[in-house]
Every structure is written in C-alpha cells, then in structure tokens.
Design an enzyme around this catalytic site. Structure first.
Site, PDB file in Angstrom:
ATOM      1  N   GLU A   1      13.826 -31.323   0.992  1.00 32.45           N
ATOM      2  CA  GLU A   1      14.359 -31.783   0.078  1.00 32.45           C
ATOM      3  C   GLU A   1      15.072 -32.880   0.564  1.00 32.45           C
ATOM      4  O   GLU A   1      16.079 -33.446  -0.193  1.00 32.45           O
ATOM      5  CB  GLU A   1      15.280 -30.795  -0.564  1.00 32.45           C
ATOM      6  CG  GLU A   1      14.780 -29.772  -1.566  1.00 32.45           C
ATOM      7  CD  GLU A   1      15.788 -29.010  -2.424  1.00 32.45           C
ATOM      8  OE1 GLU A   1      16.260 -30.033  -3.186  1.00 32.45           O
ATOM      9  OE2 GLU A   1      15.677 -27.915  -2.453  1.00 32.45           O
TER      10      GLU A   1
ATOM     11  N   ALA B   1      11.499 -37.683   4.119  1.00 31.14           N
ATOM     12  CA  ALA B   1      10.036 -37.546   3.790  1.00 31.14           C
ATOM     13  C   ALA B   1       8.865 -38.539   4.349  1.00 31.14           C
ATOM     14  O   ALA B   1       7.922 -38.057   4.448  1.00 31.14           O
ATOM     15  CB  ALA B   1      10.201 -37.796   2.122  1.00 31.14           C
TER      16      ALA B   1
ATOM     17  N   GLU C   1       1.007  -1.163   0.016  1.00 34.39           N
ATOM     18  CA  GLU C   1       0.006   0.087   0.048  1.00 34.39           C
ATOM     19  C   GLU C   1       0.756   1.338  -0.115  1.00 34.39           C
ATOM     20  O   GLU C   1       0.730   2.091  -0.717  1.00 34.39           O
ATOM     21  CB  GLU C   1      -0.893   0.053   1.129  1.00 34.39           C
ATOM     22  CG  GLU C   1      -1.804  -1.139   1.203  1.00 34.39           C
ATOM     23  CD  GLU C   1      -1.508  -2.211   1.835  1.00 34.39           C
ATOM     24  OE1 GLU C   1      -0.203  -2.533   1.996  1.00 34.39           O
ATOM     25  OE2 GLU C   1      -2.244  -3.088   2.500  1.00 34.39           O
TER      26      GLU C   1
HETATM   27  N1  LIG Z   1      15.931 -37.874  -5.805  1.00 34.96           N
HETATM   28  C1  LIG Z   1      15.887 -37.382  -4.729  1.00 34.96           C
HETATM   29  O1  LIG Z   1      14.903 -36.291  -4.745  1.00 34.96           O
HETATM   30  C2  LIG Z   1      16.669 -37.162  -3.505  1.00 34.96           C
HETATM   31  C3  LIG Z   1      16.410 -36.293  -2.520  1.00 34.96           C
HETATM   32  C4  LIG Z   1      17.315 -36.442  -1.443  1.00 34.96           C
HETATM   33  C5  LIG Z   1      17.949 -37.506  -1.205  1.00 34.96           C
HETATM   34  N2  LIG Z   1      18.183 -38.497  -2.275  1.00 34.96           N
HETATM   35  C6  LIG Z   1      18.701 -39.657  -2.230  1.00 34.96           C
HETATM   36  O2  LIG Z   1      18.287 -40.270  -0.791  1.00 34.96           O
HETATM   37  C7  LIG Z   1      19.406 -41.046  -0.252  1.00 34.96           C
HETATM   38  C8  LIG Z   1      19.614 -40.732   1.309  1.00 34.96           C
HETATM   39  O3  LIG Z   1      18.145 -41.260   1.778  1.00 34.96           O
HETATM   40  P1  LIG Z   1      18.065 -40.917   3.253  1.00 34.96           P
HETATM   41  O4  LIG Z   1      16.586 -41.468   3.522  1.00 34.96           O
HETATM   42  O5  LIG Z   1      19.318 -41.662   4.209  1.00 34.96           O
HETATM   43  O6  LIG Z   1      18.070 -39.118   3.553  1.00 34.96           O
HETATM   44  P2  LIG Z   1      17.378 -38.216   4.351  1.00 34.96           P
HETATM   45  O7  LIG Z   1      15.875 -38.660   4.340  1.00 34.96           O
HETATM   46  O8  LIG Z   1      17.555 -36.850   4.094  1.00 34.96           O
HETATM   47  O9  LIG Z   1      18.176 -38.550   5.585  1.00 34.96           O
HETATM   48  C9  LIG Z   1      17.844 -39.420   6.665  1.00 34.96           C
HETATM   49  C10 LIG Z   1      18.232 -39.045   7.916  1.00 34.96           C
HETATM   50  O10 LIG Z   1      17.646 -37.996   8.733  1.00 34.96           O
HETATM   51  C11 LIG Z   1      17.760 -37.903   9.780  1.00 34.96           C
HETATM   52  N3  LIG Z   1      16.604 -37.648  10.798  1.00 34.96           N
HETATM   53  C12 LIG Z   1      16.633 -36.714  11.795  1.00 34.96           C
HETATM   54  N4  LIG Z   1      15.480 -36.610  12.241  1.00 34.96           N
HETATM   55  C13 LIG Z   1      14.678 -37.342  11.593  1.00 34.96           C
HETATM   56  C14 LIG Z   1      13.340 -37.645  11.497  1.00 34.96           C
HETATM   57  N5  LIG Z   1      12.397 -37.026  12.530  1.00 34.96           N
HETATM   58  N6  LIG Z   1      12.640 -38.650  10.872  1.00 34.96           N
HETATM   59  C15 LIG Z   1      13.466 -39.270  10.066  1.00 34.96           C
HETATM   60  N7  LIG Z   1      14.775 -39.136   9.849  1.00 34.96           N
HETATM   61  C16 LIG Z   1      15.464 -37.935  10.584  1.00 34.96           C
HETATM   62  C17 LIG Z   1      18.106 -39.490  10.324  1.00 34.96           C
HETATM   63  O11 LIG Z   1      19.533 -39.582  10.774  1.00 34.96           O
HETATM   64  P3  LIG Z   1      19.930 -39.459  12.196  1.00 34.96           P
HETATM   65  O12 LIG Z   1      18.856 -40.422  12.804  1.00 34.96           O
HETATM   66  O13 LIG Z   1      21.221 -39.566  12.371  1.00 34.96           O
HETATM   67  O14 LIG Z   1      19.309 -37.844  12.782  1.00 34.96           O
HETATM   68  C18 LIG Z   1      17.787 -40.062   8.830  1.00 34.96           C
HETATM   69  O15 LIG Z   1      18.857 -41.197   8.888  1.00 34.96           O
HETATM   70  C19 LIG Z   1      20.734 -40.864  -1.054  1.00 34.96           C
HETATM   71  O16 LIG Z   1      21.069 -41.728  -1.920  1.00 34.96           O
HETATM   72  C20 LIG Z   1      20.144 -39.545  -1.853  1.00 34.96           C
HETATM   73  O17 LIG Z   1      20.930 -39.518  -3.001  1.00 34.96           O
HETATM   74  C21 LIG Z   1      17.218 -38.170  -3.255  1.00 34.96           C
END
Ligand SMILES: NC(=O)c1ccc[n+]([C@@H]2O[C@H](COP(=O)([O-])OP(=O)(O)OC[C@H]3O[C@@H](n4cnc5c(N)ncnc54)[C@H](OP(=O)(O)O)[C@@H]3O)[C@@H](O)[C@H]2O)c1
Length: 353
Positions: free
Chosen positions: A268, A274, A42
């Site tokens: 992300e 997720a 505004e």
């Molecule tokens: N294509 C895509 O869009 C995309 C995007 C991102 C990643 N990726 C791929 O995904 C893979 C990694 O997967 P990821 O599942 O390990 O990654 P992530 O989901 O980003 O990380 C998972 C970690 O987050 C931590 N975390 C902290 N608080 C959490 C909660 N409340 N709930 C769940 N997790 C929590 C945990 O570790 P702590 O228990 O140590 O805290 C858990 O192991 C890689 O291969 C990557 O390249 C792909």
C-alpha cells in the site's frame, strides 16, 4: 444426494473463508481451516460427520497433509475414520506436507486427484504461488483519479475514493498476512494500516503485520503505525540489507517475511515503493481503485517502474472489474516471466504447519 462435483464446488467456496487467518498454512475446504494452529478442514469435517464418515467419500480442495506439525496428519485421520474414497482438487506443493494421497492409497483408500483443479488453484492462488517459489504473493493496491493521480499537488490523498471503496480496502486487508508501505507514505499521511470497521473504528480480531520500509529509520516516534493496534515491523537496511540503490533490499525483505510465515502481502506504499517493487518483478497482482475525479496535477500513482519505452510497458491481464459506489475497482494479474522469481528450493525457510 450431493454429487462429488457439487461437494467440490462447496469445498472451494468454503476454503476462501479462511483467507487472512490461516497462514502460514493454506486455505482448505470441507469444513474449513479457520486459523493457523487450528484444526485443518478435514478434521472439522470428520468431527461433524462422526460415524457417518465410515465408508464415505471425503471431498477436499487440497491434498490432505501427511505430517504432524501443529496438528496431526489429516491423511491418517481420514484412514482412522474409515473413509473409503478421497477426491482432491490440488496436490500439496510443500515437501513437508505432501504425500497424503500416497499414504491414503497405501491404506487401500480410493483417491482421485485434479477434480476442479483450476478453480481450486484460483481460490488459493496466493498461498500456492508463495509456497511454490518461497516468497509471499504480492498485491499492489492503489487509489487514483481518472487521470492517474494518487495525490493532489499539495500532497493530500486520503479521500481520493468513496467511503464504500475505502471499506472494500479494509475487507481486502483482512485477507492479507502483511501490509507494506514506504516511510514516504507514513510521513505524508500517517496511516494506521489496520483492518477496521470504518463506521466506528472497531478493529478486526486478526490484524495483518504492518511493515514500513524505512532504510534509515525515519519513521516518526508518534507515527500511528507504531500504536498497539497491530504488530509492526519497521524495516531498515541494517536489518535486511540494501539493494543497489542503497534502500531496503526488497527481495531480502520478502524472503524474511516468508520465513516469518507471511504468504500474502498487500503493498500500500506510495508511487516510489510501488515502482521499485514492479521494477524488481516482485508484484503478482494489481488492484486499482479508480475514482471519477480529475486533478491535472499531483503525484502519479506509479513512479520509476523501470519502463522507458512503450515496448517495456508492464503488461497485465484484467481478471475483474467491479463498480464500488461511484468508483471502479480493477483487478489484474502480472504476466510473470519465469526468470522473475528464483525457483523455490525445497529446503528454504518453509516452516510448515
Ligand atoms: N493514492 C494512493 O493509493 C496512495 C497510497 C500511498 C501513498 N500515497 C501518496 O504517496 C505520497 C508518498 O509517496 P512516496 O512515493 O514518498 O511513498 P512510499 O513509496 O510509500 O515511500 C517511499 C520511501 O520508501 C522508502 N523505501 C525503503 N526501501 C525502498 C525501496 N527498496 N525502494 C523504494 N523506496 C524504498 C524510501 O525512503 P528511504 O530511502 O528513507 O528508505 C522511499 O523514499 C503521499 O502523497 C501519499 O499521500 C497515495
């Protein structure tokens, strides 16, 4: 001569230009609110109009604010400028800034509200949803192959989608206040999580807050998210508490982000994070970039979202499908159950303008 309806359509379109830089304030149109602490729409519009505002009509996508925060109350500025009539799309839902319409009416200004409300709500959906419930609006973004894989069997994932789709992600990031990833993604991919021009790496002037969920502090010392390109918050359970699984409490995290002025979050993280956000009912919107590739093995885009049978499938409403280079971008909103989120308490951490 521009009609009020045409002016409102323009106000709504202008408002969207402020996405990503106005939080914790809303995006509002007519002139537009370009950045937090800067003049509201505004004020910009009144400055442009000068004496012409006297006896005129102001058309605004959000009710003019009624209080002094970082900037003065817009309702008073409109009265001082001698505006005769104010047309408003959406009422201000915050207890600190609401009441502008009543102030205007009290000063004898003619006020009409609810004009093109649905369109204006759509353009401002993240901010409105966030302030109504006291938690940021969460968009989960992922990239996957046609068979739903987000990484290959060897863990590589960075080039699933095309360069135009990746550039589109940077545009999307630029509209967000924070980008959230899990430590799993940080360790696997070492992403920078910034908004930048992919051709030469130039960083955008405004960067969202980078947030890494890292329960036990495993983020490597040399991780790129720790660089100086943007602010970063590495969140451990010691800081925000832990949920039932012993990991970072997601609800407490979002409440803390809201308290810091964050209204929109781009999730992300990988499939684990997720899944945890979806299982907790904390996702509002999903944006999937799907590439016409097949992997046949490797991580699924989503894991453990709390769904065990088809009746429990998380239902989405598709709102947009766009082809970007060779890839498709699907945008869909979640069908929220009222119980998914706590009611917004008027005295929660809302900081105001
Ligand atoms: N294509 C895509 O869009 C995309 C995007 C991102 C990643 N990726 C791929 O995904 C893979 C990694 O997967 P990821 O599942 O390990 O990654 P992530 O989901 O980003 O990380 C998972 C970690 O987050 C931590 N975390 C902290 N608080 C959490 C909660 N409340 N709930 C769940 N997790 C929590 C945990 O570790 P702590 O228990 O140590 O805290 C858990 O192991 C890689 O291969 C990557 O390249 C792909």
């Amino acid at each position: 001569m521009v009609t009020e309806d045409e002016a409102m359509r323009r106000a709504i379109a202008l408002a969207v230009r402020g996405l990503g830089t106005t939080s914790p304030n809303p995006v509002v149109g007519e002139g537009f609110h370009a950045y937090a602490g800067g003049p509201h729409a505004e004020i910009v519009a009144l400055a442009q109009a000068g004496e012409l505002a006297r006896g005129g009509t102001a058309v605004v996508s959000l009710e003019p604010c009624n209080h002094t925060g970082r900037t003065g109350p817009c309702a008073q500025a409109l009265i001082r400028a001698g505006v005769r009539r104010v047309v408003i799309a959406v009422d201000d839902p915050t207890h600190v800034a609401a009441g502008g319409a009543a102030t205007l009416r009290g000063a004898g200004v003619q006020v009409e509200t609810g004009v093109r409300r649905r369109e204006a709500e759509q353009g401002n959906v993240a901010w409105l949803t966030a302030v109504r419930r006291g938690l940021p609006f969460v968009t989960w973004k992922f990239a996957a192959t046609l068979d739903g894989r987000s990484a290959a069997a060897d863990g590589t994932s960075q080039w699933i989608t095309s360069a135009p789709a990746r550039a589109d992600v940077h545009t999307l990031r630029g509209t967000m206040d924070a980008i959230v990833a899990g430590v799993g993604t940080v360790i696997a991919d070492d992403p920078q999580l910034t908004v930048r021009d992919l051709r030469d790496g130039t960083l955008a002037i405004t960067q969202p807050l980078r947030v890494v969920l890292d329960s036990a502090g495993r983020t490597p010392a040399k991780a790129r998210v720790r660089d100086a390109a943007a602010p970063t918050w590495i969140v451990t359970t010691a800081e925000v508490g832990s949920g039932p699984d012993g990991r970072v409490d997601l609800h407490a995290l979002l409440a803390a982000l809201f308290g810091r002025g964050i209204r929109s979050v781009l999730l992300e993280g990988g499939p684990t994070l997720a899944g945890a956000f979806l299982a907790a009912g904390l996702v509002d919107q999903v944006i999937g970039y799907v590439s016409p590739k097949l992997l046949g093995a490797g991580k699924a885009a989503l894991q453990d979202a709390g769904v065990t049978t088809i009746d429990e499938a998380i239902e989405l409403d598709l709102t947009d499908i766009t082809q970007i280079g060779p890839d498709l971008r699907f945008t869909a909103s979640l069908r929220q159950k009222p119980s998914d989120h706590p009611a917004h308490h008027p005295n929660s951490e809302w900081k105001g303008f």
